[in-house]
Design a protein around this motif. Structure first.
Motif, PDB file in Angstrom:
ATOM      1  N   ASN A   1      -4.590   0.056   1.633  1.00  0.00           N
ATOM      2  CA  ASN A   1      -4.128  -1.232   1.093  1.00  0.00           C
ATOM      3  C   ASN A   1      -5.151  -1.835   0.132  1.00  0.00           C
ATOM      4  OD1 ASN A   1      -1.823  -1.019   2.642  1.00  0.00           O
ATOM      5  ND2 ASN A   1      -2.534  -2.398   4.250  1.00  0.00           N
TER       6      ASN A   1
ATOM      7  N   PHE B   1       1.363  -4.189   0.426  1.00  0.00           N
ATOM      8  CA  PHE B   1       0.619  -3.551  -0.660  1.00  0.00           C
ATOM      9  C   PHE B   1       1.413  -2.468  -1.369  1.00  0.00           C
ATOM     10  CE2 PHE B   1      -3.191  -2.720  -2.929  1.00  0.00           C
ATOM     11  CZ  PHE B   1      -3.248  -1.340  -3.122  1.00  0.00           C
ATOM     12  N   SER B   2       1.973  -1.536  -0.625  1.00  0.00           N
ATOM     13  CA  SER B   2       2.600  -0.371  -1.245  1.00  0.00           C
ATOM     14  C   SER B   2       3.849  -0.731  -2.044  1.00  0.00           C
ATOM     15  CB  SER B   2       2.934   0.673  -0.174  1.00  0.00           C
ATOM     16  OG  SER B   2       3.849   0.135   0.766  1.00  0.00           O
TER      17      SER B   2
ATOM     18  N   ARG C   1      -5.725   2.914  -6.915  1.00  0.00           N
ATOM     19  CA  ARG C   1      -5.286   2.302  -5.661  1.00  0.00           C
ATOM     20  C   ARG C   1      -5.232   3.353  -4.568  1.00  0.00           C
ATOM     21  NH1 ARG C   1       0.171  -0.467  -6.733  1.00  0.00           N
ATOM     22  NH2 ARG C   1       0.178  -0.776  -4.462  1.00  0.00           N
ATOM     23  N   ASP C   2      -5.442   2.894  -3.346  1.00  0.00           N
ATOM     24  CA  ASP C   2      -5.321   3.734  -2.162  1.00  0.00           C
ATOM     25  C   ASP C   2      -4.329   3.025  -1.247  1.00  0.00           C
ATOM     26  OD1 ASP C   2      -5.565   5.072   0.268  1.00  0.00           O
ATOM     27  OD2 ASP C   2      -7.702   5.442   0.009  1.00  0.00           O
ATOM     28  N   ASN C   3      -3.100   3.486  -1.246  1.00  0.00           N
ATOM     29  CA  ASN C   3      -2.072   2.802  -0.463  1.00  0.00           C
ATOM     30  C   ASN C   3      -2.328   2.906   1.042  1.00  0.00           C
ATOM     31  OD1 ASN C   3      -0.704   1.944  -2.736  1.00  0.00           O
ATOM     32  ND2 ASN C   3       0.803   3.604  -2.688  1.00  0.00           N
TER      33      ASN C   3
ATOM     34  N   SER D   1       3.152   0.787  -8.302  1.00  0.00           N
ATOM     35  CA  SER D   1       3.094   1.246  -6.918  1.00  0.00           C
ATOM     36  C   SER D   1       2.964   2.764  -6.858  1.00  0.00           C
ATOM     37  CB  SER D   1       4.321   0.782  -6.141  1.00  0.00           C
ATOM     38  OG  SER D   1       5.512   1.242  -6.769  1.00  0.00           O
TER      39      SER D   1
END
Length: 123
Positions: A76, A29-30, A71-73, A53
Protein backbone atom coordinates in the motif's frame (compact mmCIF):
# COMPACT_ATOMS: atom_id res chain seq x y z
CA UNK A 1 -10.56 5.92 8.04
CA UNK A 2 -8.06 6.50 5.26
CA UNK A 3 -4.67 7.78 6.32
CA UNK A 4 -1.62 8.79 4.30
CA UNK A 5 1.80 8.65 5.95
CA UNK A 6 4.68 10.21 4.07
CA UNK A 7 8.36 9.93 4.81
CA UNK A 8 11.77 10.33 3.23
CA UNK A 9 12.21 14.06 2.93
CA UNK A 10 15.24 15.92 4.19
CA UNK A 11 18.23 18.07 3.35
CA UNK A 12 20.44 16.92 0.50
CA UNK A 13 23.21 18.51 -1.54
CA UNK A 14 22.73 19.20 -5.26
CA UNK A 15 23.26 16.03 -7.22
CA UNK A 16 22.12 13.87 -4.35
CA UNK A 17 19.21 11.46 -4.04
CA UNK A 18 16.19 10.89 -1.84
CA UNK A 19 13.35 8.40 -1.90
CA UNK A 20 9.96 9.52 -0.72
CA UNK A 21 7.40 7.00 0.52
CA UNK A 22 3.68 7.32 1.08
CA UNK A 23 1.82 4.48 2.79
CA UNK A 24 -1.96 4.47 2.64
CA UNK A 25 -4.20 2.71 5.13
CA UNK A 26 -7.86 1.86 4.68
CA UNK A 27 -7.90 -0.75 1.91
CA UNK A 28 -8.23 1.77 -0.91
CA UNK A 29 -4.73 1.82 -2.31
CA UNK A 30 -4.96 -0.70 -5.13
CA UNK A 31 -8.12 0.94 -6.50
CA UNK A 32 -6.64 4.35 -7.04
CA UNK A 33 -4.13 6.07 -9.23
CA UNK A 34 -1.53 7.89 -7.14
CA UNK A 35 0.22 11.17 -7.66
CA UNK A 36 3.11 13.10 -6.17
CA UNK A 37 2.75 16.88 -6.04
CA UNK A 38 5.06 19.59 -4.80
CA UNK A 39 4.50 23.12 -3.58
CA UNK A 40 6.96 25.95 -3.15
CA UNK A 41 6.19 29.35 -1.58
CA UNK A 42 4.61 31.67 -4.09
CA UNK A 43 3.96 28.94 -6.62
CA UNK A 44 1.00 26.80 -7.44
CA UNK A 45 0.94 23.17 -6.52
CA UNK A 46 2.59 21.13 -9.27
CA UNK A 47 1.94 17.54 -10.24
CA UNK A 48 5.35 15.90 -10.45
CA UNK A 49 4.41 12.33 -11.38
CA UNK A 50 1.48 9.96 -11.39
CA UNK A 51 0.96 6.24 -11.65
CA UNK A 52 -2.14 4.26 -12.53
CA UNK A 53 -3.38 1.37 -10.45
CA UNK A 54 -1.82 -0.89 -13.08
CA UNK A 55 1.57 0.82 -12.93
CA UNK A 56 1.64 3.12 -15.97
CA UNK A 57 3.56 6.28 -15.15
CA UNK A 58 3.89 9.89 -16.23
CA UNK A 59 6.44 12.47 -15.11
CA UNK A 60 6.52 16.21 -15.64
CA UNK A 61 9.21 17.28 -18.10
CA UNK A 62 11.33 19.03 -15.48
CA UNK A 63 11.95 15.74 -13.62
CA UNK A 64 12.04 13.24 -16.49
CA UNK A 65 15.15 11.13 -16.33
CA UNK A 66 15.77 12.13 -12.70
CA UNK A 67 12.63 11.11 -10.76
CA UNK A 68 10.79 7.81 -10.88
CA UNK A 69 7.38 7.06 -9.41
CA UNK A 70 6.56 3.48 -8.48
CA UNK A 71 4.10 1.60 -6.33
CA UNK A 72 3.92 -1.60 -4.33
CA UNK A 73 0.29 -2.61 -4.01
CA UNK A 74 1.16 -5.35 -1.50
CA UNK A 75 2.60 -2.69 0.81
CA UNK A 76 0.00 0.00 0.00
CA UNK A 77 2.89 2.32 -0.73
CA UNK A 78 3.84 4.70 -3.51
CA UNK A 79 7.42 5.89 -3.92
CA UNK A 80 9.18 8.78 -5.57
CA UNK A 81 12.85 8.10 -6.25
CA UNK A 82 14.59 11.42 -6.79
CA UNK A 83 18.08 11.47 -8.25
CA UNK A 84 20.32 14.28 -9.47
CA UNK A 85 18.46 16.70 -7.26
CA UNK A 86 18.64 20.40 -8.02
CA UNK A 87 17.99 23.43 -5.79
CA UNK A 88 14.82 24.10 -7.77
CA UNK A 89 13.44 20.76 -6.57
CA UNK A 90 13.23 22.23 -3.08
CA UNK A 91 9.57 22.02 -2.01
CA UNK A 92 7.10 20.26 0.20
CA UNK A 93 6.06 17.06 -1.53
CA UNK A 94 2.59 15.57 -1.12
CA UNK A 95 1.10 12.27 -2.19
CA UNK A 96 -2.48 11.99 -3.36
CA UNK A 97 -4.91 9.27 -4.38
CA UNK A 98 -7.00 10.06 -7.42
CA UNK A 99 -8.05 8.94 -10.86
CA UNK A 100 -7.08 9.21 -14.49
CA UNK A 101 -9.42 10.94 -16.92
CA UNK A 102 -10.24 9.55 -20.34
CA UNK A 103 -7.65 11.92 -21.78
CA UNK A 104 -4.99 10.63 -19.42
CA UNK A 105 -4.97 13.57 -17.02
CA UNK A 106 -4.46 12.85 -13.33
CA UNK A 107 -7.38 14.10 -11.23
CA UNK A 108 -6.60 14.44 -7.52
CA UNK A 109 -9.18 13.47 -4.95
CA UNK A 110 -9.57 16.44 -2.63
CA UNK A 111 -9.86 14.44 0.59
CA UNK A 112 -6.99 12.03 -0.05
CA UNK A 113 -3.75 13.87 0.66
CA UNK A 114 -0.65 13.11 2.65
CA UNK A 115 0.64 15.54 5.26
CA UNK A 116 3.62 16.56 3.15
CA UNK A 117 7.34 15.95 3.49
CA UNK A 118 9.89 18.71 3.02
CA UNK A 119 12.74 18.34 0.57
CA UNK A 120 15.54 20.88 0.67
CA UNK A 121 18.33 20.79 -1.91
CA UNK A 122 21.17 23.04 -0.84
CA UNK A 123 24.91 23.14 -0.20
Amino acid sequence: QVQFVESGGGLVQPGGSLRLSCTVSGNIFSSYAMGWYRRTPGKQRELVADITSGGSTKHVDSVKGRFTISRDNAKNTVYLQMNSLKPEDTAVYYCNAGSISNSGTYIPRDDYWGQGTRVTVSL
